[in-house]
Write a protein that holds these residues in place. Structure first.
Motif, PDB file in Angstrom:
ATOM      1  N   LEU A 127     -66.545  48.738  20.150  1.00  0.00           N
ATOM      2  CA  LEU A 127     -67.612  47.765  19.901  1.00  0.00           C
ATOM      3  C   LEU A 127     -68.178  47.266  21.226  1.00  0.00           C
ATOM      4  O   LEU A 127     -69.392  47.173  21.418  1.00  0.00           O
ATOM      5  CB  LEU A 127     -67.078  46.582  19.088  1.00  0.00           C
ATOM      6  CG  LEU A 127     -66.791  46.863  17.625  1.00  0.00           C
ATOM      7  CD1 LEU A 127     -66.123  45.682  16.961  1.00  0.00           C
ATOM      8  CD2 LEU A 127     -68.080  47.210  16.903  1.00  0.00           C
ATOM      9  N   TYR A 128     -67.252  46.955  22.158  1.00  0.00           N
ATOM     10  CA  TYR A 128     -67.683  46.405  23.429  1.00  0.00           C
ATOM     11  C   TYR A 128     -68.546  47.399  24.197  1.00  0.00           C
ATOM     12  O   TYR A 128     -69.602  47.057  24.719  1.00  0.00           O
ATOM     13  CB  TYR A 128     -66.462  46.012  24.262  1.00  0.00           C
ATOM     14  CG  TYR A 128     -66.851  45.310  25.513  1.00  0.00           C
ATOM     15  CD1 TYR A 128     -67.057  43.943  25.504  1.00  0.00           C
ATOM     16  CD2 TYR A 128     -67.047  46.015  26.688  1.00  0.00           C
ATOM     17  CE1 TYR A 128     -67.458  43.294  26.649  1.00  0.00           C
ATOM     18  CE2 TYR A 128     -67.446  45.375  27.838  1.00  0.00           C
ATOM     19  CZ  TYR A 128     -67.639  44.011  27.811  1.00  0.00           C
ATOM     20  OH  TYR A 128     -68.053  43.381  28.933  1.00  0.00           O
ATOM     21  N   CYS A 129     -68.099  48.669  24.227  1.00  0.00           N
ATOM     22  CA  CYS A 129     -68.844  49.680  24.967  1.00  0.00           C
ATOM     23  C   CYS A 129     -70.230  49.884  24.384  1.00  0.00           C
ATOM     24  O   CYS A 129     -71.214  50.006  25.120  1.00  0.00           O
ATOM     25  CB  CYS A 129     -68.098  51.017  24.963  1.00  0.00           C
ATOM     26  SG  CYS A 129     -66.711  51.024  26.075  1.00  0.00           S
ATOM     27  N   SER A 130     -70.332  49.910  23.056  1.00  0.00           N
ATOM     28  CA  SER A 130     -71.658  50.156  22.483  1.00  0.00           C
ATOM     29  C   SER A 130     -72.597  48.980  22.770  1.00  0.00           C
ATOM     30  O   SER A 130     -73.781  49.179  23.038  1.00  0.00           O
ATOM     31  CB  SER A 130     -71.576  50.450  20.982  1.00  0.00           C
ATOM     32  OG  SER A 130     -70.673  49.595  20.365  1.00  0.00           O
ATOM     33  N   ALA A 131     -72.045  47.755  22.748  1.00  0.00           N
ATOM     34  CA  ALA A 131     -72.888  46.599  23.096  1.00  0.00           C
ATOM     35  C   ALA A 131     -73.349  46.698  24.537  1.00  0.00           C
ATOM     36  O   ALA A 131     -74.512  46.439  24.856  1.00  0.00           O
ATOM     37  CB  ALA A 131     -72.102  45.302  22.889  1.00  0.00           C
TER      38      ALA A 131
ATOM     39  N   GLY B 198     -63.199  42.739  26.913  1.00  0.00           N
ATOM     40  CA  GLY B 198     -63.158  43.309  25.576  1.00  0.00           C
ATOM     41  C   GLY B 198     -61.743  43.511  25.040  1.00  0.00           C
ATOM     42  O   GLY B 198     -61.569  43.888  23.890  1.00  0.00           O
ATOM     43  N   ILE B 199     -60.733  43.261  25.863  1.00  0.00           N
ATOM     44  CA  ILE B 199     -59.347  43.431  25.396  1.00  0.00           C
ATOM     45  C   ILE B 199     -58.944  42.217  24.567  1.00  0.00           C
ATOM     46  O   ILE B 199     -59.075  41.091  25.028  1.00  0.00           O
ATOM     47  CB  ILE B 199     -58.370  43.581  26.583  1.00  0.00           C
ATOM     48  CG1 ILE B 199     -58.775  44.785  27.437  1.00  0.00           C
ATOM     49  CG2 ILE B 199     -56.943  43.746  26.087  1.00  0.00           C
ATOM     50  CD1 ILE B 199     -57.860  45.004  28.625  1.00  0.00           C
ATOM     51  N   PRO B 200     -58.459  42.430  23.340  1.00  0.00           N
ATOM     52  CA  PRO B 200     -58.079  41.294  22.488  1.00  0.00           C
ATOM     53  C   PRO B 200     -56.942  40.475  23.111  1.00  0.00           C
ATOM     54  O   PRO B 200     -56.047  41.054  23.742  1.00  0.00           O
ATOM     55  CB  PRO B 200     -57.604  41.956  21.197  1.00  0.00           C
ATOM     56  CG  PRO B 200     -58.182  43.312  21.209  1.00  0.00           C
ATOM     57  CD  PRO B 200     -58.322  43.703  22.639  1.00  0.00           C
TER      58      PRO B 200
ATOM     59  N   LEU C  68     -69.178  40.826  16.447  1.00  0.00           N
ATOM     60  CA  LEU C  68     -68.269  41.502  15.516  1.00  0.00           C
ATOM     61  C   LEU C  68     -66.916  41.758  16.181  1.00  0.00           C
ATOM     62  O   LEU C  68     -65.861  41.538  15.575  1.00  0.00           O
ATOM     63  CB  LEU C  68     -68.870  42.832  15.052  1.00  0.00           C
ATOM     64  CG  LEU C  68     -70.129  42.764  14.194  1.00  0.00           C
ATOM     65  CD1 LEU C  68     -70.514  44.154  13.721  1.00  0.00           C
ATOM     66  CD2 LEU C  68     -69.922  41.850  13.007  1.00  0.00           C
ATOM     67  N   GLY C  69     -66.971  42.189  17.450  1.00  0.00           N
ATOM     68  CA  GLY C  69     -65.736  42.432  18.187  1.00  0.00           C
ATOM     69  C   GLY C  69     -64.923  41.154  18.314  1.00  0.00           C
ATOM     70  O   GLY C  69     -63.697  41.157  18.140  1.00  0.00           O
TER      71      GLY C  69
ATOM     72  N   ILE D 198     -79.175  43.226  18.662  1.00  0.00           N
ATOM     73  CA  ILE D 198     -78.122  44.039  18.045  1.00  0.00           C
ATOM     74  C   ILE D 198     -76.895  44.106  18.942  1.00  0.00           C
ATOM     75  O   ILE D 198     -75.753  44.017  18.475  1.00  0.00           O
ATOM     76  CB  ILE D 198     -78.649  45.463  17.745  1.00  0.00           C
ATOM     77  CG1 ILE D 198     -79.699  45.374  16.642  1.00  0.00           C
ATOM     78  CG2 ILE D 198     -77.523  46.372  17.305  1.00  0.00           C
ATOM     79  CD1 ILE D 198     -80.409  46.657  16.374  1.00  0.00           C
ATOM     80  N   GLY D 199     -77.120  44.181  20.269  1.00  0.00           N
ATOM     81  CA  GLY D 199     -75.996  44.162  21.208  1.00  0.00           C
ATOM     82  C   GLY D 199     -75.173  42.902  21.027  1.00  0.00           C
ATOM     83  O   GLY D 199     -73.939  42.948  20.982  1.00  0.00           O
ATOM     84  N   GLY D 200     -75.867  41.776  20.890  1.00  0.00           N
ATOM     85  CA  GLY D 200     -75.172  40.507  20.682  1.00  0.00           C
ATOM     86  C   GLY D 200     -74.390  40.503  19.381  1.00  0.00           C
ATOM     87  O   GLY D 200     -73.262  40.003  19.316  1.00  0.00           O
ATOM     88  N   VAL D 201     -74.991  41.084  18.345  1.00  0.00           N
ATOM     89  CA  VAL D 201     -74.324  41.142  17.044  1.00  0.00           C
ATOM     90  C   VAL D 201     -73.022  41.938  17.152  1.00  0.00           C
ATOM     91  O   VAL D 201     -71.976  41.519  16.641  1.00  0.00           O
ATOM     92  CB  VAL D 201     -75.251  41.782  15.985  1.00  0.00           C
ATOM     93  CG1 VAL D 201     -74.479  42.088  14.720  1.00  0.00           C
ATOM     94  CG2 VAL D 201     -76.418  40.864  15.690  1.00  0.00           C
TER      95      VAL D 201
END
Lengths: 292, 308
Positions: free
Chosen positions: A274-278, B130-132, A208-209, A201-204
């Motif tokens: 998104l990044y933080c939750s992954a 994570g920064i676009p 998405l991000g 799920i982390g990869g998913v």
């Protein structure tokens, strides 16, 4: 002499860190200073009444709402296409593929992961040219095409994270199945997959991000600046990252520029979230296995 | 990449987790296998399409036309040489700036800076990924470009220099994280010995740890270059997009990626497309070669692994 070298190295390492931190800080500070004051309902809906805008009864001009919906649909569609494929391929590579097969496949997927995103966009564009020449003279770039190309972009991430999540399970866990007399298949689906679920799920989420932030692909496959809400799968659409690019190049008033700052901040928050939750998912997974 | 589970390789190599080759064990396995096969074939489809659309150029022997210095679509001149030069200049200069900085940051994390700062710094670098890209480009347009314009009073500020500074920041995390992961394997094993021998931290890193992680150093450079070559948005937004070879760092350049984006979005006549797809093919082959090289280095560094 030696002292000088020592000093130089230490000095350079401090200098790099300071330079890096100040560059990053000025980037964030600049965005926050200009972006935060623009945040508000007006940024998202402009002059349109909020309720009617959300329901799509009123056209929203010069605001974020259509781009938000466009990005959301785009990411959902891309995930719909890439998720089953990527996770299935990852499971196969981790648990079923013969070593030789696994190597060749991994190399090929690695090459795909290293391909610049503009090439995926160009591929989509070529596909449309090809369709126009052959079966559908009326074929045009659209939401569906953009989502398909984005799916190609995130597929390698999904495959690798799924494979890595399964590969990195503790050896003891992999023994449990055979030890209980389960077949290989039962081991995979009843023990390994549930255990690797968080990692997958982390990869998913990361994928998405990645899909939400990419601009190069959608630029060639159907995004435009003033599409309004997407009209179906074969229509043009707006998207957050493209809106930032477009406004940066062609803003005509201070209001539009302000809205661009707001858009950039919103996109940054979205991908950051998104990044933080992954990242947190990954951490909890590590913690869980290290504890045992 | 984040996971360094040493038990993993022994186990899969032992063959318990991988099933015997070539046999279908249950109906669903066929589905899984076709998903994997399909994913592996996509890369060939990409190559096929690009090659098919640029084929006319090769058949009609108009390659000389392609590698000319002039991009004037309305006069029938479709040279993409300036874009190739622009791409190489930008990618190499961004790498030349980002690499030493990345190395410095890695040394800071691995012992030259206070241990207390190492972890937050690493988190910061990871968070940066994570920064676009478009946000980097955007901030650069409104912060860096005016700054350069005022500082050097030379042109509009949209230049090779602006693009390379932004791009260096973009590829920095890639470089730092790769070198860091390699140093992270090497340093713990060596540090105790080195400290016991009375070797200073700086000299230990310079003469022992860095040479021992040569694979990571090389891979970081190659991967950083690959990312710089493949990036579209920074060049498109900040480099100015003039299709000619620059005289100085203050001149505007156009990269292959930006060229593709510009030409497609302005919807030119279909004859320009051949040259466009040839450019795409060159870009594709370059990044594929970079990744093959990376794969080779990786499999040489850890021969039993398969490059995960």
């Amino acid at each position: 002499m030696n002292r000088l070298v020592t000093l130089l190295i230490r000095g350079w390492s401090w200098f790099s860190v300071l330079l890096f931190c100040s560059a990053l800080a000025s980037l964030l500070w600049f965005l926050l200073r200009h972006g935060v004051p623009t945040l508000g309902l007006e940024l998202f809906f402009g002059d349109a009444p909020v309720g009617k805008a959300i329901l799509g009864q009123v056209r929203v001009w010069d605001a974020l709402w259509p781009a938000c919906v466009g990005t959301l649909l785009l990411v959902l569609l891309a995930a719909l296409m890439a998720l089953p494929l990527g996770i299935a391929a990852g499971i196969y590579l981790a648990c079923f593929a013969a070593p030789r097969f696994r190597q060749i496949m991994s190399l090929s997927v690695e090459l795909l992961a290293g391909t610049p995103s503009i090439i995926m966009g160009l591929f989509g564009f070529a596909l449309i040219l090809f369709l126009r020449k052959t079966f559908f003279p009326a074929a045009n770039t659209s939401l569906l095409l953009a989502a398909g190309c984005l799916a190609l972009l995130i597929l390698p991430y999904l495959i690798f994270t799924t494979r890595a999540a399964l590969d990195s399970l503790p050896a003891g866990l992999k023994m449990i199945g055979p030890g209980l007399g389960l077949s290989h298949l039962e081991t995979v689906f009843h023990i390994l997959l549930p255990a690797a679920g968080r990692g997958i799920i982390g990869g998913v989420i990361l994928a998405l991000g990645r899909a939400a932030e990419d601009t190069a692909v959608i630029m060639l496959t159907g995004v435009i600046a003033n599409a309004g809400l997407p009209h179906g799968l074969l229509g043009k659409f707006e998207a957050l990252p493209f809106r930032i690019y477009f406004l940066a190049a062609e803003y005509q008033s201070q209001a539009q520029l302000d809205s661009a700052y707001g858009t950039a901040l919103v996109l940054l928050c979205l991908t950051g979230l998104l990044y933080c939750s992954a990242f947190l998912l990954h951490k909890t997974l590590e913690w869980r296995w290290n504890r045992q | 990449m984040l996971n360094r589970n040493s038990g993993k390789r022994d186990f899969t190599a032992g063959g318990r987790l991988t099933s015997p080759a070539g046999r279908i064990h249950f109906p669903g396995e066929l589905l899984l296998r076709s998903a994997a096969l399909f994913s592996a074939l996509i890369i060939f489809a990409l190559f096929g399409f690009l090659a098919y659309f640029s084929l006319p150029l090769f058949i009609e022997g108009r390659l000389g036309e392609l590698f000319s210095l002039h991009w004037r679509p309305f006069q029938g001149q479709f040279g993409i040489l300036p874009m190739i030069v622009g791409t190489l200049l930008l990618a190499l200069s961004a790498l030349a700036l980002a690499y030493p900085l990345g190395l410095g940051i890695c040394l800071f994390i691995h012992g030259l800076g206070p241990a207390l700062l190492a972890r937050p710094l690493l988190l910061l670098v990871q968070g940066m990924t994570g920064i676009p890209t478009v946000v980097y480009g955007f901030v650069s347009v409104f912060l860096l470009v005016p700054l350069l314009r005022n500082l050097f009073a030379h042109g509009s500020g949209f230049s090779l220099l602006a693009a390379l500074l932004t791009l260096a920041l973009l590829i920095l995390p890639t470089i730092v994280l790769l070198i860091h992961s390699q140093l992270g394997q090497v340093v713990p094993a060596l540090r105790l010995t080195a400290t016991a021998l009375g070797i200073a931290r700086e000299r230990e890193l310079l003469y022992i740890s860095l040479p021992a992680s040569s694979y990571g150093l090389l891979a970081a450079a190659i991967l950083g270059f690959g990312r710089a070559v493949g990036d579209t948005l920074i060049a498109l937004m900040v480099a100015g997009n003039a299709a000619r070879i620059p005289d100085s760092a203050f001149d505007s350049i156009r990269t292959l990626t930006a060229h593709i984006a510009l030409v497609v979005s302005t919807d030119s006549q279909s004859t320009t497309y051949q040259s466009l797809f040839a450019g795409g093919l060159i870009l594709f082959l370059t990044t594929a070669a970079i990744n093959l090289l990376l794969h080779r280095i990786k499999s040489r560094a850890c021969p039993s692994g398969d490059g995960s």
